[in-house]
Motif scaffolding. Structure first.
Motif, PDB file in Angstrom:
ATOM      1  N   THR A 275       0.771  -1.273  -0.165  1.00  0.00           N
ATOM      2  CA  THR A 275      -0.137   0.128  -0.052  1.00  0.00           C
ATOM      3  C   THR A 275       0.835   1.189   0.037  1.00  0.00           C
ATOM      4  O   THR A 275       0.481   2.325   0.207  1.00  0.00           O
ATOM      5  CB  THR A 275      -0.964   0.026   1.379  1.00  0.00           C
ATOM      6  N   GLN A 276       2.087   0.964   0.051  1.00  0.00           N
ATOM      7  CA  GLN A 276       3.183   2.174   0.118  1.00  0.00           C
ATOM      8  C   GLN A 276       4.334   2.199  -1.226  1.00  0.00           C
ATOM      9  O   GLN A 276       5.288   2.167  -0.860  1.00  0.00           O
ATOM     10  CB  GLN A 276       3.682   2.509   1.406  1.00  0.00           C
ATOM     11  N   ILE A 277       3.571   2.294  -2.218  1.00  0.00           N
ATOM     12  CA  ILE A 277       4.316   2.004  -3.412  1.00  0.00           C
ATOM     13  C   ILE A 277       5.057   3.300  -4.030  1.00  0.00           C
ATOM     14  O   ILE A 277       4.021   4.280  -4.314  1.00  0.00           O
ATOM     15  CB  ILE A 277       3.751   1.312  -4.434  1.00  0.00           C
ATOM     16  N   ASP A 278       6.195   3.619  -4.087  1.00  0.00           N
ATOM     17  CA  ASP A 278       6.649   4.758  -4.387  1.00  0.00           C
ATOM     18  C   ASP A 278       7.194   5.119  -5.597  1.00  0.00           C
ATOM     19  O   ASP A 278       8.062   5.814  -6.204  1.00  0.00           O
ATOM     20  CB  ASP A 278       7.903   5.597  -3.344  1.00  0.00           C
ATOM     21  N   LEU A 279       7.023   3.997  -6.449  1.00  0.00           N
ATOM     22  CA  LEU A 279       7.720   3.859  -7.865  1.00  0.00           C
ATOM     23  C   LEU A 279       7.086   5.003  -8.682  1.00  0.00           C
ATOM     24  O   LEU A 279       5.563   5.272  -8.906  1.00  0.00           O
ATOM     25  CB  LEU A 279       7.318   2.480  -8.564  1.00  0.00           C
ATOM     26  N   PRO A 280       7.966   5.537  -9.837  1.00  0.00           N
ATOM     27  CA  PRO A 280       7.523   6.519 -10.465  1.00  0.00           C
ATOM     28  C   PRO A 280       6.514   6.172 -11.670  1.00  0.00           C
ATOM     29  O   PRO A 280       6.717   4.963 -12.148  1.00  0.00           O
ATOM     30  CB  PRO A 280       8.752   7.396 -10.981  1.00  0.00           C
ATOM     31  N   GLY A 281       5.760   6.852 -12.094  1.00  0.00           N
ATOM     32  CA  GLY A 281       5.162   6.614 -13.531  1.00  0.00           C
ATOM     33  C   GLY A 281       4.197   5.481 -13.447  1.00  0.00           C
ATOM     34  O   GLY A 281       3.822   4.886 -14.361  1.00  0.00           O
ATOM     35  N   GLY A 282       3.583   5.222 -12.021  1.00  0.00           N
ATOM     36  CA  GLY A 282       2.782   4.047 -11.998  1.00  0.00           C
ATOM     37  C   GLY A 282       3.405   2.632 -12.459  1.00  0.00           C
ATOM     38  O   GLY A 282       2.805   1.680 -12.740  1.00  0.00           O
ATOM     39  N   SER A 283       4.677   2.573 -12.221  1.00  0.00           N
ATOM     40  CA  SER A 283       5.193   1.430 -12.507  1.00  0.00           C
ATOM     41  C   SER A 283       4.863   0.170 -11.761  1.00  0.00           C
ATOM     42  O   SER A 283       4.347   0.412 -10.700  1.00  0.00           O
ATOM     43  CB  SER A 283       6.947   1.437 -12.494  1.00  0.00           C
ATOM     44  N   SER A 284       4.752  -1.007 -12.471  1.00  0.00           N
ATOM     45  CA  SER A 284       4.510  -2.269 -11.449  1.00  0.00           C
ATOM     46  C   SER A 284       5.359  -2.629 -10.374  1.00  0.00           C
ATOM     47  O   SER A 284       6.634  -2.233 -10.304  1.00  0.00           O
ATOM     48  CB  SER A 284       4.223  -3.375 -12.471  1.00  0.00           C
ATOM     49  N   SER A 285       4.808  -3.173  -9.201  1.00  0.00           N
ATOM     50  CA  SER A 285       5.571  -3.338  -8.055  1.00  0.00           C
ATOM     51  C   SER A 285       6.131  -4.693  -8.161  1.00  0.00           C
ATOM     52  O   SER A 285       5.244  -5.561  -8.436  1.00  0.00           O
ATOM     53  CB  SER A 285       4.967  -3.127  -6.896  1.00  0.00           C
ATOM     54  N   GLY A 286       7.413  -5.158  -8.064  1.00  0.00           N
ATOM     55  CA  GLY A 286       7.950  -6.481  -8.241  1.00  0.00           C
ATOM     56  C   GLY A 286       7.394  -7.197  -7.024  1.00  0.00           C
ATOM     57  O   GLY A 286       7.258  -8.399  -7.218  1.00  0.00           O
ATOM     58  N   LEU A 287       7.021  -6.680  -5.865  1.00  0.00           N
ATOM     59  CA  LEU A 287       6.564  -7.369  -4.628  1.00  0.00           C
ATOM     60  C   LEU A 287       5.095  -7.923  -5.066  1.00  0.00           C
ATOM     61  O   LEU A 287       4.780  -9.061  -4.754  1.00  0.00           O
ATOM     62  CB  LEU A 287       6.610  -6.440  -3.463  1.00  0.00           C
ATOM     63  N   LYS A 288       4.372  -7.181  -5.892  1.00  0.00           N
ATOM     64  CA  LYS A 288       3.017  -7.630  -6.249  1.00  0.00           C
ATOM     65  C   LYS A 288       3.059  -8.662  -7.123  1.00  0.00           C
ATOM     66  O   LYS A 288       2.374  -9.576  -7.208  1.00  0.00           O
ATOM     67  CB  LYS A 288       2.246  -6.436  -6.858  1.00  0.00           C
ATOM     68  N   VAL A 289       4.018  -8.390  -8.067  1.00  0.00           N
ATOM     69  CA  VAL A 289       4.087  -9.412  -9.287  1.00  0.00           C
ATOM     70  C   VAL A 289       4.532 -10.775  -8.433  1.00  0.00           C
ATOM     71  O   VAL A 289       4.115 -11.876  -8.919  1.00  0.00           O
ATOM     72  CB  VAL A 289       4.988  -9.017 -10.090  1.00  0.00           C
ATOM     73  N   VAL A 290       5.525 -10.703  -7.955  1.00  0.00           N
ATOM     74  CA  VAL A 290       6.270 -11.987  -7.313  1.00  0.00           C
ATOM     75  C   VAL A 290       5.379 -12.901  -6.619  1.00  0.00           C
ATOM     76  O   VAL A 290       5.468 -14.101  -6.449  1.00  0.00           O
ATOM     77  CB  VAL A 290       7.585 -11.575  -6.538  1.00  0.00           C
ATOM     78  N   SER A 291       4.235 -12.483  -6.100  1.00  0.00           N
ATOM     79  CA  SER A 291       3.217 -13.053  -5.238  1.00  0.00           C
ATOM     80  C   SER A 291       2.632 -14.005  -6.117  1.00  0.00           C
ATOM     81  O   SER A 291       2.101 -15.146  -5.851  1.00  0.00           O
ATOM     82  CB  SER A 291       2.370 -12.178  -4.155  1.00  0.00           C
ATOM     83  N   GLU A 292       2.259 -13.544  -7.281  1.00  0.00           N
ATOM     84  CA  GLU A 292       1.639 -14.355  -8.294  1.00  0.00           C
ATOM     85  C   GLU A 292       2.680 -15.393  -8.977  1.00  0.00           C
ATOM     86  O   GLU A 292       1.944 -16.378  -9.334  1.00  0.00           O
ATOM     87  CB  GLU A 292       1.127 -13.536  -9.516  1.00  0.00           C
ATOM     88  N   ILE A 293       3.700 -14.981  -8.996  1.00  0.00           N
ATOM     89  CA  ILE A 293       4.954 -15.846  -9.872  1.00  0.00           C
ATOM     90  C   ILE A 293       5.207 -17.251  -9.055  1.00  0.00           C
ATOM     91  O   ILE A 293       5.241 -18.227  -9.150  1.00  0.00           O
ATOM     92  CB  ILE A 293       5.979 -14.961 -10.464  1.00  0.00           C
ATOM     93  N   LEU A 294       5.498 -16.745  -7.693  1.00  0.00           N
ATOM     94  CA  LEU A 294       6.183 -17.828  -6.997  1.00  0.00           C
ATOM     95  C   LEU A 294       5.348 -18.605  -5.955  1.00  0.00           C
ATOM     96  O   LEU A 294       5.634 -19.496  -5.128  1.00  0.00           O
ATOM     97  CB  LEU A 294       7.059 -17.303  -5.995  1.00  0.00           C
ATOM     98  N   GLN A 295       3.992 -18.240  -5.890  1.00  0.00           N
ATOM     99  CA  GLN A 295       2.903 -18.672  -5.026  1.00  0.00           C
ATOM    100  C   GLN A 295       2.878 -20.247  -5.256  1.00  0.00           C
ATOM    101  O   GLN A 295       2.809 -20.737  -6.538  1.00  0.00           O
ATOM    102  CB  GLN A 295       1.453 -18.246  -5.316  1.00  0.00           C
ATOM    103  N   GLY A 296       3.084 -21.076  -4.373  1.00  0.00           N
ATOM    104  CA  GLY A 296       2.942 -22.405  -4.433  1.00  0.00           C
ATOM    105  C   GLY A 296       4.490 -23.312  -4.681  1.00  0.00           C
ATOM    106  O   GLY A 296       4.684 -24.429  -4.713  1.00  0.00           O
ATOM    107  N   VAL A 297       5.504 -22.485  -4.873  1.00  0.00           N
ATOM    108  CA  VAL A 297       6.643 -22.774  -5.140  1.00  0.00           C
ATOM    109  C   VAL A 297       7.303 -23.475  -3.749  1.00  0.00           C
ATOM    110  O   VAL A 297       7.423 -22.514  -2.866  1.00  0.00           O
ATOM    111  CB  VAL A 297       7.756 -21.967  -5.689  1.00  0.00           C
TER     112      VAL A 297
END
Length: 346
Positions: A275-297
């Motif tokens: 909830t505290q993403i400071d990336l410029p220009g609305g860039s995707s957060s790696g923390l949000k993406v990784v939860s989808e990629i590595l879930q279940g590994v």
């Protein structure tokens, strides 16, 4: 040993007498000037509590007396383990007991991780204990939750513990150098001077857990390294406890780069607040993406913490909840025509 004596009458009322082993134990349990006792009385208004000597009597409806006695049993256990019983601790016990989330809340609150400079670091909520247990059991752990939930602090304590027990040879602490409204270029000094404020929270936590005089020596020897995330590129990190803090401010590419630094005999903990993403220009957060990629590994764990795990001032939890409600309400009232372009871009 504290003892409990029980009397029940046919009308559903009951009384119990709790005997403490010493006046000192009773003071540790009930608080200075009976502050804990007053909190229990305000929570269980239909129960009568009376202190006489080293004995506390409880009377009232049987169900309420039973709940009060169970709370007191947890408080006595904490006091017997030299845990300071404060109103905040009692509130945590009440929450755990009401949620029936754990059979013995006192077992959660007496799990010592590290003792340093006269203070003991331990989990203070069930989710925090689950997070600490996940660090013990897994090679890569993600601790995700709002400010004040102990994500980084507990990870740092586990890192120092692993170093002291010679489970690893070094600790590596890193954060992305992303501005939260300010600009690095306007800060005075060299590049190192500009980056240092971003790493300061990690230094502060280290000073809480180790002899401050030993930290420069350990950093000089490379046993402890505190560096921006960009400095991790191209490295393989063996026999290390590696913590990535503020991971919500990584891009997906940076997150992949960091995770693939993992070497033999190492452990990684990644912490952040989506909830505290400071990336410029609305860039995707790696923390949000990784939860989808590595879930279940296998050997990768995601530990979620929330406002109930905040261990700062009580108002911090209230602030976190207020912002969550505000965000939810705002999302619900965004016109469909405004949402459509963003959804089409995904």
């Amino acid at each position: 040993m504290s003892e409990t004596r029980l009397d029940v009458d046919p009308l559903g009322s009951s009384s119990r007498s709790v005997h403490f082993e010493s006046p000192e134990h009773m003071v540790r349990a009930l608080g200075a000037q009976d502050e804990v006792l007053r909190l229990i009385e305000s929570e269980f208004t239909d129960v009568n509590l009376h202190v006489r000597g080293n004995e506390l009597s409880i009377s009232g409806p049987a169900a309420a007396v039973e709940r009060t006695e169970r709370l007191l049993a947890e408080i006595r256990t904490l006091a017997a383990n030299d845990t300071r019983v404060t109103p905040q601790v009692v509130e945590q016990l009440l929450r755990m007991l009401s949620e029936q989330s754990v059979a013995r809340p006192s077992e959660v609150l007496t799990l010592n991780i590290l003792s340093s400079r006269g203070r003991t670091i331990r989990p203070k909520t069930l989710n925090q204990k689950t997070y600490v247990d996940a660090i013990d059991k897994n090679t890569i752990v993600f601790g995700i939750g709002p400010a004040g939930t102990g994500k980084t602090y507990l990870a740092m304590a586990k890192a120092v513990q692993a170093l002291q027990h010679k489970e690893v040879n070094r600790i590596i602490l890193t954060r992305p150098a992303v501005e939260a409204g300010e600009r690095l270029g306007f800060l005075p000094g060299t590049l190192s001077d500009k980056i240092d404020p971003y790493l300061r929270p990690l230094y502060d936590a280290l000073h809480d857990m180790m002899d401050p005089d030993s930290i420069p020596r350990l950093m000089g020897a490379g046993t402890i390294e505190v560096a921006p995330l960009a400095y991790m590129r191209g490295r393989t990190l063996n026999d290390a406890f590696i913590i990535l803090d503020e991971a919500q401010n990584t891009t997906p590419e940076q997150m992949k780069m960091f995770l693939t630094r993992l070497g033999f005999g190492s452990k990684m903990v990644v912490t952040g607040d989506v909830t505290q993403i400071d990336l410029p220009g609305g860039s995707s957060s790696g923390l949000k993406v990784v939860s989808e990629i590595l879930q279940g590994v296998e050997d990768v764990s995601f530990s979620m913490l929330d406002a109930s795990d905040v261990v700062r001032h009580r108002l911090v939890s209230d602030i976190v909840n207020a912002y969550s409600r505000w965000d939810d309400n705002r999302r619900q009232h965004v016109p469909a025509r405004n949402r459509a372009p963003r959804e089409a871009q995904r």
